[in-house]
Design a protein around this motif. Structure first.
Motif, PDB file in Angstrom:
ATOM      1  N   SER A   1      -7.236  -3.885  -3.889  1.00 37.67           N
ATOM      2  CA  SER A   1      -8.549  -4.185  -4.460  1.00 37.67           C
ATOM      3  C   SER A   1      -8.471  -4.497  -5.952  1.00 37.67           C
ATOM      4  CB  SER A   1      -9.505  -3.013  -4.234  1.00 37.67           C
ATOM      5  OG  SER A   1      -9.055  -1.852  -4.916  1.00 37.67           O
ATOM      6  N   THR A   2      -7.382  -4.133  -6.589  1.00 39.87           N
ATOM      7  CA  THR A   2      -7.230  -4.388  -8.024  1.00 39.87           C
ATOM      8  C   THR A   2      -6.399  -5.644  -8.294  1.00 39.87           C
ATOM      9  OG1 THR A   2      -5.224  -3.023  -8.178  1.00 39.87           O
ATOM     10  CG2 THR A   2      -7.338  -1.913  -8.463  1.00 39.87           C
TER      11      THR A   2
ATOM     12  N   ASP B   1      -2.735  -0.999  -5.097  1.00 40.62           N
ATOM     13  CA  ASP B   1      -4.101  -1.055  -4.571  1.00 40.62           C
ATOM     14  C   ASP B   1      -4.539  -2.526  -4.499  1.00 40.62           C
ATOM     15  OD1 ASP B   1      -6.707  -0.786  -3.841  1.00 40.62           O
ATOM     16  OD2 ASP B   1      -7.320   0.369  -5.616  1.00 40.62           O
TER      17      ASP B   1
ATOM     18  N   ARG C   1       0.836  -1.203   0.000  1.00 42.58           N
ATOM     19  CA  ARG C   1       0.000   0.000   0.000  1.00 42.58           C
ATOM     20  C   ARG C   1       0.870   1.252   0.000  1.00 42.58           C
ATOM     21  NH1 ARG C   1      -5.459  -0.920   1.450  1.00 42.58           N
ATOM     22  NH2 ARG C   1      -5.877  -3.101   2.005  1.00 42.58           N
TER      23      ARG C   1
END
Length: 233
Positions: free
Chosen positions: A161-162, A159, A154
């Motif tokens: 989430s990707t 990211d 991070r």
């Protein structure tokens, strides 16, 4: 002023000799570059001496002032000549104050070498720059790849989430699922790589990022010297 003009005449004569003997490469037994440097220093020395004598100071005061400026000039020359050694000393001091700080050196062939001190916990940890972020990583020759923890990923701009965590890897805490990614830039001291393949661990599955063999294999070599490991570009 008479002394000043005498010195200027001598320097002018030296300049004429330098121009006249340019093709031969030497003047009065000195190489052109050395002779030119002598003239340059002589000019500044004359200006300084005339300035001190023209200020109306006594001989003793003038001598002290001249000695101070000569000492200052020699000190500046010494700092310039030993600038690389002083940078090395500064890097070693930083490495002692901040564990994991890489100490960069350059060989006579122009190749970069980075030295890392063993940490207090007995492992070799290094502060690596990943996408412009300083991350503390464990140098692990038993790991095949570079693996970033969730927190470090991070910080480096990834990211989660990707990402697709579909690749199983064995860790000290058991099997974990990781995702493939690529770091735009990764540097350890003076050693830098672009478009580096990395793996990113799921949240909570990796306590510390690992610098594995996929990075070390890009080097010309590495060696262990007691409590130090040296990476050679």
């Amino acid at each position: 002023m008479r002394f000043f003009w005498i010195v200027m005449a001598l320097l002018g004569g030296g300049l004429i000799l330098l121009i006249a003997n340019h093709d031969s490469g030497r003047v009065l037994g000195l190489e052109n570059a050395t002779f030119a440097a002598t003239l340059y220093l002589g000019l500044w020395g004359a200006v300084l001496l005339v300035g001190i004598l023209g200020s109306g100071m006594r001989i003793g005061e003038a001598a002290r002032s001249l000695a101070f400026w000569v000492f200052l000039l020699l000190a500046l020359i010494a700092v310039y000549q030993y600038r690389y050694e002083l940078q090395d000393v500064a890097s070693r001091v930083t490495a002692g104050l901040i564990p994991g700080s890489p100490v960069s050196m350059v060989t006579s062939e122009g190749n970069a070498r980075v030295m890392v001190e063993r940490s207090a916990n007995g492992h070799f940890e290094v502060i690596a720059d990943v996408n412009g972020q300083a991350l503390r990583m464990l140098i692990d020759t038993g790991a095949s790849s570079i693996v970033l923890s969730d927190d470090d990923a991070r910080r480096a701009g990834f990211d989660p989430s990707t990402l697709r965590f579909q690749i199983p890897v064995a860790t000290a805490n058991g099997t974990a699922m990781v995702a493939r990614a690529r770091a735009q830039e990764m540097s350890i001291g003076a050693i830098s790589r672009s478009d580096v393949p990395v793996y990113i661990a799921q949240p909570g599955r990796l306590g510390q990022s690992l610098l594995g063999m996929s990075f070390i294999n890009t080097l010309s070599g590495f060696e262990l010297r007691g409590d130090r490991i040296v990476l050679q570009d």
